[in-house]
Write an enzyme that holds these catalytic residues in place. Sequence first.
Site, PDB file in Angstrom:
ATOM      1  N   ASP A  32       2.899   3.906   6.772  1.00 15.34           N
ATOM      2  CA  ASP A  32       2.042   3.638   7.923  1.00 15.34           C
ATOM      3  C   ASP A  32       2.814   3.194   9.163  1.00 15.34           C
ATOM      4  O   ASP A  32       3.944   2.728   9.089  1.00 15.34           O
ATOM      5  CB  ASP A  32       1.071   2.508   7.578  1.00 15.34           C
TER       6      ASP A  32
ATOM      7  N   LYS B 260      16.369   4.785   3.342  1.00 18.56           N
ATOM      8  CA  LYS B 260      16.941   4.694   4.696  1.00 18.56           C
ATOM      9  C   LYS B 260      18.299   4.002   4.521  1.00 18.56           C
ATOM     10  O   LYS B 260      18.476   2.841   4.879  1.00 18.56           O
ATOM     11  CB  LYS B 260      15.992   3.858   5.561  1.00 18.56           C
TER      12      LYS B 260
ATOM     13  N   LYS C 180       0.806  -1.198   0.000  1.00 21.67           N
ATOM     14  CA  LYS C 180       0.000   0.000   0.000  1.00 21.67           C
ATOM     15  C   LYS C 180       0.856   1.272   0.000  1.00 21.67           C
ATOM     16  O   LYS C 180       0.427   2.327  -0.459  1.00 21.67           O
ATOM     17  CB  LYS C 180      -0.889   0.015   1.265  1.00 21.67           C
TER      18      LYS C 180
ATOM     19  N   ARG D 200      -1.245   6.865   7.177  1.00 25.18           N
ATOM     20  CA  ARG D 200      -0.895   7.006   5.753  1.00 25.18           C
ATOM     21  C   ARG D 200      -1.412   8.325   5.200  1.00 25.18           C
ATOM     22  O   ARG D 200      -0.891   8.841   4.224  1.00 25.18           O
ATOM     23  CB  ARG D 200      -1.515   5.864   4.936  1.00 25.18           C
TER      24      ARG D 200
ATOM     25  N   ASP E  25      14.533   0.103   2.990  1.00 27.30           N
ATOM     26  CA  ASP E  25      15.135   0.000   4.318  1.00 27.30           C
ATOM     27  C   ASP E  25      16.289  -0.998   4.204  1.00 27.30           C
ATOM     28  O   ASP E  25      17.363  -0.657   3.717  1.00 27.30           O
ATOM     29  CB  ASP E  25      14.013  -0.443   5.267  1.00 27.30           C
TER      30      ASP E  25
HETATM   31  P1  IMP Z   1      12.922  -3.482   3.481  1.00 21.57           P
HETATM   32  O1  IMP Z   1      12.486  -4.755   2.879  1.00 21.57           O
HETATM   33  O2  IMP Z   1      13.669  -3.703   4.777  1.00 21.57           O
HETATM   34  O3  IMP Z   1      13.740  -2.616   2.530  1.00 21.57           O
HETATM   35  O4  IMP Z   1      11.643  -2.680   3.918  1.00 21.57           O
HETATM   36  C1  IMP Z   1      10.855  -2.029   3.003  1.00 21.57           C
HETATM   37  C2  IMP Z   1       9.392  -2.012   3.404  1.00 21.57           C
HETATM   38  O5  IMP Z   1       9.217  -1.869   4.805  1.00 21.57           O
HETATM   39  C3  IMP Z   1       8.714  -0.837   2.764  1.00 21.57           C
HETATM   40  O6  IMP Z   1       7.943  -1.280   1.682  1.00 21.57           O
HETATM   41  C4  IMP Z   1       7.820  -0.269   3.851  1.00 21.57           C
HETATM   42  O7  IMP Z   1       6.515  -0.755   3.682  1.00 21.57           O
HETATM   43  C5  IMP Z   1       8.352  -0.821   5.132  1.00 21.57           C
HETATM   44  N1  IMP Z   1       9.109   0.179   5.907  1.00 21.57           N
HETATM   45  C6  IMP Z   1      10.439   0.236   6.082  1.00 21.57           C
HETATM   46  N2  IMP Z   1      10.791   1.264   6.846  1.00 21.57           N
HETATM   47  C7  IMP Z   1       9.634   1.903   7.143  1.00 21.57           C
HETATM   48  C8  IMP Z   1       9.331   3.079   7.916  1.00 21.57           C
HETATM   49  O8  IMP Z   1      10.202   3.765   8.480  1.00 21.57           O
HETATM   50  N3  IMP Z   1       8.018   3.414   7.982  1.00 21.57           N
HETATM   51  C9  IMP Z   1       7.039   2.704   7.377  1.00 21.57           C
HETATM   52  N4  IMP Z   1       7.264   1.610   6.658  1.00 21.57           N
HETATM   53  C10 IMP Z   1       8.562   1.216   6.547  1.00 21.57           C
END
Ligand code: IMP
Length: 176
Positions: free
Chosen positions: A158, A130, A42, A164, A102
């Site tokens: 969110d 990030k 989302k 959101r 992230d």
């Molecule tokens: P990754 O797989 O660790 O790169 O995380 C990515 C996913 O985690 C994104 O699609 C977001 O939905 C969620 N996410 C990561 N960090 C945040 C944050 O600080 N706030 C909200 N959602 C986050």
Amino acid sequence: MERIFGKPLITQKAIEKRIRELGAKITADYEGKDLLMICLLKGAYTFFADLVRNIQLPVMVDFMMVSSYGERSASSGSISIIQELSSSIEGKDVLLVEDIIDSGLTLEYIYETLQAKRPNSLKLCVLLDKAERRKHEVPMEYIGFTVPNKFIIGYGLDYQDKYRNLPYIAILDKSD
Ligand code: IMP
Ligand code: MG
């Protein structure tokens, strides 16, 4: 009830300005191509809606829903596709749009899944990076902003599926 505050990090004005810049760059880069933009639901929905309206090309859009975090504010490390694309991406120039990267696990997984469907090209656009937290490197063509290692809410992002609808980007702050 627990009270949640969002310390403003990126204003609506700054978001709008950056999206105009990204839109202009994407317009120039994809001139004459068959651009299909995919929104990762989302989280990317707000960014996606604003971004496509800043691209001066006849883009096609599609949507995919993935889940990696569930109800938690830290990565669970497992990704599942909840909603698949509605049509084939074979031979298309695909730009995948995500809210935030992230660890990189989600985008790495989706990138590989989409690459296997044989698009003509596949690039990534993320609103927020990030960067400090990266564990899985994925090639990112377009990045809105680099953000600190804090939990971010608003503008599509969110916390427990809420906030959101904040019109700006904020750092989640559970303290009073
Ligand atoms: P990754 O797989 O660790 O790169 O995380 C990515 C996913 O985690 C994104 O699609 C977001 O939905 C969620 N996410 C990561 N960090 C945040 C944050 O600080 N706030 C909200 N959602 C986050
Ligand atoms: Mg997401």
